[in-house]
Scaffold this motif. Structure first.
Motif, short mmCIF file in Angstrom:
data_model
loop_
_atom_site.label_atom_id
_atom_site.label_comp_id
_atom_site.label_asym_id
_atom_site.label_seq_id
_atom_site.Cartn_x
_atom_site.Cartn_y
_atom_site.Cartn_z
N UNK A 47 30.35 31.39 47.62
CA UNK A 47 30.03 32.59 47.29
C UNK A 47 30.88 33.75 47.31
N UNK A 48 32.28 33.13 47.85
CA UNK A 48 33.43 34.20 47.84
C UNK A 48 34.24 33.57 46.98
N UNK A 49 34.49 34.32 45.78
CA UNK A 49 35.70 33.99 44.57
C UNK A 49 36.79 35.09 44.51
N UNK A 50 37.84 34.51 44.35
CA UNK A 50 38.99 35.21 43.87
C UNK A 50 39.20 34.94 42.56
N UNK A 51 39.61 35.91 41.58
CA UNK A 51 39.66 35.87 40.52
C UNK A 51 41.05 36.77 40.00
N UNK A 52 41.96 35.98 39.47
CA UNK A 52 43.21 36.81 39.03
C UNK A 52 43.14 37.44 37.77
N UNK A 53 43.76 38.59 37.46
CA UNK A 53 43.68 39.28 36.33
C UNK A 53 44.90 39.79 35.81
N UNK A 54 45.25 39.81 34.53
CA UNK A 54 46.22 40.50 34.12
C UNK A 54 46.19 40.76 32.44
N UNK A 55 46.16 39.89 31.75
CA UNK A 55 46.08 40.44 30.23
C UNK A 55 44.53 40.79 29.84
N UNK A 56 44.39 41.96 29.45
CA UNK A 56 43.15 42.77 29.24
C UNK A 56 42.20 42.61 30.65
N UNK A 57 42.90 42.82 31.69
CA UNK A 57 41.99 42.50 33.22
C UNK A 57 41.13 43.69 33.29
N UNK A 58 41.20 44.75 32.82
CA UNK A 58 40.36 45.60 33.12
C UNK A 58 38.77 45.38 32.56
N UNK A 59 38.94 44.81 31.22
CA UNK A 59 37.83 44.26 30.64
C UNK A 59 37.06 43.24 31.48
N UNK A 60 37.85 42.26 32.18
CA UNK A 60 37.49 41.35 32.96
C UNK A 60 36.53 41.79 34.25
N UNK A 61 37.32 42.84 34.67
CA UNK A 61 36.80 43.41 36.13
C UNK A 61 35.47 44.45 35.57
N UNK A 62 35.64 45.05 34.43
CA UNK A 62 34.56 46.06 33.83
C UNK A 62 33.11 45.17 33.90
N UNK A 63 33.55 43.97 33.37
CA UNK A 63 32.29 42.98 32.80
C UNK A 63 31.88 42.49 34.33
N UNK A 64 32.60 42.00 35.37
CA UNK A 64 32.09 41.40 36.39
C UNK A 64 31.81 42.15 37.66
N UNK A 65 32.60 43.09 37.80
CA UNK A 65 32.41 44.22 38.99
C UNK A 65 32.89 43.40 40.25
N UNK A 66 32.24 43.76 41.12
CA UNK A 66 32.40 42.93 42.61
C UNK A 66 31.53 41.53 42.58
N UNK A 67 30.98 41.34 41.69
CA UNK A 67 30.17 40.12 41.62
C UNK A 67 28.77 40.11 42.06
N UNK A 68 28.11 41.13 42.85
CA UNK A 68 26.97 41.22 43.62
C UNK A 68 25.99 40.83 42.66
N UNK A 69 26.19 41.32 41.49
CA UNK A 69 24.84 41.28 40.53
C UNK A 69 24.75 39.69 40.07
N UNK A 70 25.78 38.91 40.36
CA UNK A 70 25.54 37.40 40.08
C UNK A 70 25.37 36.49 41.42
N UNK A 71 25.36 37.65 42.65
CA UNK A 71 25.15 36.54 43.79
C UNK A 71 26.22 36.17 44.59
N UNK A 72 27.51 36.55 44.24
CA UNK A 72 28.77 36.17 44.81
C UNK A 72 29.47 37.47 45.08
N UNK A 73 30.60 37.41 45.90
CA UNK A 73 31.47 38.31 46.22
C UNK A 73 32.88 38.12 45.47
#
Length: 226
Positions: A47-73
């Motif tokens: 339930x605790x995930x770490x995701x790295x981002x660089x290329x187009x990373x702002x789109x990735x974070x905008x899509x997933x957010x903090x993960x709560x909508x998917x039941x994870x952090x």
């Protein structure tokens, strides 16, 4: 135990698809590649995930957010530029640390039905690799799996690294550049007798080209058909 999804690569072999979309957000079977990972990890108790981002990373974070909508952090590991696999993991180590030093790592550009709940818990060494049969684009494999369960860098029965592994923080204690790949570290550790592994005999796709993404999309759609 925490799990890390590697998602910072540029996806250069996937162009033009990845010129405007980060590779983990490409879709197959009506679902993004990274959502398959998140769902499987959550269902396995990660339930605790770490995701790295660089290329187009702002789109990735905008899509997933903090993960709560998917039941994870989700704890984001921001990279100033893609640091390759080993560099990205070492950069994220402060977010992955726990009392025994082990964490799960999953490449963001693979699709696999491996049951994460069954990942082995090593007592020794610095890595446990999930290996699979050799696909057409990697006929010579990456590692040899011995009968004892140890992994060697060479041998008669070479298998392909699936991109799924249980790693110990000590694997990253040596000196290497900021931008470094994981495979050389694993081979050196294997030569030192510090790597174990097991074979996954289920489905596995390496999404390295647009053609392989199309192949996965067709397979998923056929599997879901009545």
């Amino acid at each position: 135990m925490k799990a890390m999804i590697l998602a910072a690569g540029k996806g250069e072999r996937m162009r033009p698809l990845t010129l405007t979309t980060p590779k983990p957000l490409l879709q197959a079977g009506g679902k993004t590649l990274i959502d398959y990972h998140i769902d499987r990890l959550r269902n396995a108790g990660f339930n605790e995930l770490v995701i790295n981002r660089a290329w187009l990373g702002e789109k990735l974070k905008a899509y997933l957010g903090d993960g709560r909508s998917r039941g994870v952090s989700i704890d984001w590991s921001d990279e100033p530029q893609p640091l390759e696999t080993a560099g990205g993991i070492r950069h994220a180590l402060p977010k992955l640390s726990n009392k025994d030093g082990w964490f799960l790592v999953v490449n963001g550009d693979v699709w696999c039905d491996f049951p994460f709940a069954e990942v082995p818990r090593p007592q020794t060494g610095v890595a446990h690799l999930i290996l699979t049969g050799n696909p057409d684009h990697n006929p010579n494999g990456d590692f040899h799996l011995e009968d004892s369960g140890k992994v060697a860098s060479t041998g008669g029965n070479m298998l392909t690294f699936s991109g799924i592994s249980l790693l110990h923080q000590d694997l990253f204690s040596g000196a290497f550049g900021d931008e470094a790949k994981l495979a050389p570290l694993l081979r050196r550790a294997a030569d030192a007798g510090l790597v174990w592994g097991s074979r996954h005999t289920g489905e596995w796709f390496d999404i390295g080209t647009p053609q392989r993404l199309e192949q996965l999309d067709r397979w998923l759609n056929n599997e879901r058909s009545p």
